[in-house]
Design a protein around this motif. Structure first.
Motif, short mmCIF file in Angstrom:
data_model
loop_
_atom_site.label_atom_id
_atom_site.label_comp_id
_atom_site.label_asym_id
_atom_site.label_seq_id
_atom_site.Cartn_x
_atom_site.Cartn_y
_atom_site.Cartn_z
N LYS A 170 -6.46 7.71 0.36
CA LYS A 170 -6.21 8.35 -0.93
C LYS A 170 -7.51 8.85 -1.52
O LYS A 170 -8.59 8.31 -1.21
N LEU A 189 0.82 -1.22 0.00
CA LEU A 189 0.00 0.00 0.00
C LEU A 189 0.85 1.27 0.00
O LEU A 189 1.70 1.44 0.89
N GLY A 190 0.62 2.11 -0.97
CA GLY A 190 1.25 3.43 -0.98
C GLY A 190 2.71 3.46 -1.36
O GLY A 190 3.38 4.48 -1.21
N ASP A 250 14.28 9.57 -1.80
CA ASP A 250 14.43 10.98 -1.38
C ASP A 250 14.05 11.15 0.09
O ASP A 250 14.41 12.13 0.72
N ARG A 251 13.35 10.20 0.66
CA ARG A 251 12.89 10.32 2.05
C ARG A 251 13.83 9.64 3.05
O ARG A 251 13.54 9.65 4.24
N TYR A 308 -2.33 17.61 -2.50
CA TYR A 308 -1.83 18.11 -3.78
C TYR A 308 -2.98 18.88 -4.46
O TYR A 308 -3.84 18.25 -5.08
N HIS A 343 -3.06 12.01 0.01
CA HIS A 343 -2.43 10.70 0.19
C HIS A 343 -1.89 10.60 1.59
O HIS A 343 -1.10 11.46 2.00
N VAL A 369 0.21 7.66 3.80
CA VAL A 369 0.86 6.33 3.81
C VAL A 369 1.52 6.24 5.17
O VAL A 369 2.47 6.96 5.45
N ALA A 388 14.93 4.60 -6.67
CA ALA A 388 14.22 5.63 -7.44
C ALA A 388 13.50 6.61 -6.53
O ALA A 388 13.21 6.30 -5.37
N SER A 389 13.25 7.79 -7.07
CA SER A 389 12.36 8.75 -6.43
C SER A 389 11.20 8.97 -7.38
O SER A 389 11.42 9.10 -8.60
N PHE A 416 2.68 9.49 7.08
CA PHE A 416 2.99 10.50 6.06
C PHE A 416 1.68 10.98 5.42
O PHE A 416 0.84 10.18 5.02
N LYS A 448 3.19 2.66 -6.76
CA LYS A 448 2.91 1.95 -8.01
C LYS A 448 2.26 2.89 -9.04
O LYS A 448 2.66 2.91 -10.20
N LYS A 507 11.07 6.11 -3.24
CA LYS A 507 11.04 7.11 -2.15
C LYS A 507 12.41 7.25 -1.49
O LYS A 507 12.48 7.51 -0.29
N GLY A 515 9.19 7.04 -8.60
CA GLY A 515 9.07 6.00 -9.62
C GLY A 515 9.85 6.27 -10.89
O GLY A 515 9.60 5.64 -11.92
#
Ligand SMILES: Nc1nc2c(ncn2[C@@H]2O[C@H](COP(=O)(O)OP(=O)(O)OP(=O)(O)O)[C@@H](O)[C@H]2O)c(=O)[nH]1
Length: 351
Positions: free
Chosen positions: A264, A18-19, A162-163, A290, A281, A283, A188-189, A286, A22, A160, A191
């Motif tokens: 979501k 979940l979250g 970046d986190r 947006y 969102h 997760v 990846a960040s 978090f 994808k 993620k 995706g």
């Protein structure tokens, strides 16, 4: 990934808890697919198809949605076959089909379903597993099955990053590599992976990705779905034509229970911000909003899916209902009412 015969369309299964990212990855693929035409089958856990809405704009008629429940527990694969058929018809001119599973689906079951398809125009194209780097340890602790999912993937995207600090990223990549065999593991960040990684087709001999035919044909007892991730989860789908009041909604979100892992959807804050709808969102702990302008003529609805383990669904529903602005009057919202929401808005970093 699997070598297609001429004219066969590879079907890539995209999974991840979940979250994990994808839909974000799928949207990245759609933007960066170059000359390749991607068809998508999106499987939402809740009855409001939020994921399908998030990709629909990109795809027009080449997205189909299998809502309300995990695809891995479909009684028969007929519905999936029907959608594969639709996307694989020559007039759709599709080069690759991506099946985005719900965040609680069992990857092995989905692969089996694709392999069971008798459609001569498609071929299984591999399993992509998305991992949330920031939630990695917590997710493994709650759901040790996730390690098994990594073991059967052809490509693992540790998303993620970046986190998390660099050292943490390296540690997680190491742990993931320990569970995979020949799978590619990439960080990846948002995706943002090289699209070629998914569209690349390598022969895989008699194995289907990392999943052997023995694994796939292993007979499961009828009640095996009790072991599936989603058996412990419940979802609430909430829809309202009446706008939501920002203050009570934020009070609810800020005090959401531990078990409510994923939220979501889209929120209409009515008079508090008449120009924008707010994608939301959550997760784990978090939370992000947006804002994006309402399209002309778009129906102003709040649509939310909440997914969690051990949550009190009727109580949550009542709490959400109580956040509706029953008697909206001009000026009823004070000018600071959106502050609680705006704390969770960040500049868009995705593409
Ligand atoms: N910081 C950060 N946020 C991300 C990244 N990728 C995705 N997100 C955010 O994570 C949230 C969930 O992303 P989705 O792509 O909807 O995740 P999903 O796996 O499709 O979710 P489910 O279908 O509910 O399982 C959204 O708020 C994304 O913007 C990333 O690399 N970094």
């Amino acid at each position: 990934m699997t070598q297609p015969c001429a004219g066969q369309i590879p079907v890539v299964v995209l999974t991840g808890f979940l979250g994990s990212g994808k839909t974000t990855l799928l949207n990245h693929l759609l933007h960066r697919s170059g000359g390749s035409r991607i068809g998508a089958i999106v499987n939402d856990f809740g009855s409001i198809e939020i994921d399908a809405m998030s990709v629909a704009g990109q795809l027009g008629d080449s997205t189909v949605s299998l809502g309300n429940g995990c695809l891995c527990c479909a009684v028969d694969a007929g519905e999936l076959d029907e959608y594969l058929e639709r996307l694989a018809r020559p007039s759709a001119r599709i080069d690759v089909i991506v099946v985005e599973a719900s965040g609680l689906a069992e990857p092995q079951e989905l692969v089996k379903m694709v392999l069971a398809s008798e459609n001569p125009h498609i071929v299984y194209g591999g399993l992509v597993e998305v991992v949330d780097a920031a939630e990695f340890d917590a997710t493994r602790e709650r759901h040790p099955e996730v390690d098994r999912h990594l073991g059967i993937a052809d490509l693992v995207v540790v998303n993620k990053v970046d986190r998390v600090p660099d050292a943490e990223r390296e540690r997680i990549l190491g742990v993931v590599r320990g569970f995979t065999d020949r799978a590619a593991v990439v960080a990846a960040s948002y995706g943002r992976v090289d699209v070629e990684l998914l569209l690349d087709r390598k022969p895989v001999g008699e194995r289907v990705g990392q999943l052997s035919f023995d694994d796939l044909h292993h007979h499961e007892p009828d009640d095996a779905h009790h072991d599936h991730l989603h058996s412990a989860y419940e979802s609430l789908s909430f829809s309202s034509e009446v706008p939501m009041s920002p203050r009570p909604l934020m009070a609810l979100l800020d005090s959401r229970p531990e078990g409510l892992y994923r939220i979501k959807g889209y929120v209409d804050f009515g008079a508090a911000d008449p120009r924008n709808k707010y994608a939301v969102h959550a997760v784990g702990r978090f939370l992000r909003f947006y804002p994006e302008p309402w399209a002309p003529g778009e129906s102003r609805l709040t649509q939310l899916v909440l997914i969690g383990a051990g949550i009190d669904v009727p109580a949550l529903e009542k709490e959400l209902e109580a956040c509706r602005e029953y008697a909206p009057q001009a000026g009823a919202e004070d000018e600071h009412s959106m502050w609680g929401v705006l704390r969770y808005v960040q500049e868009p970093e995705g593409d």
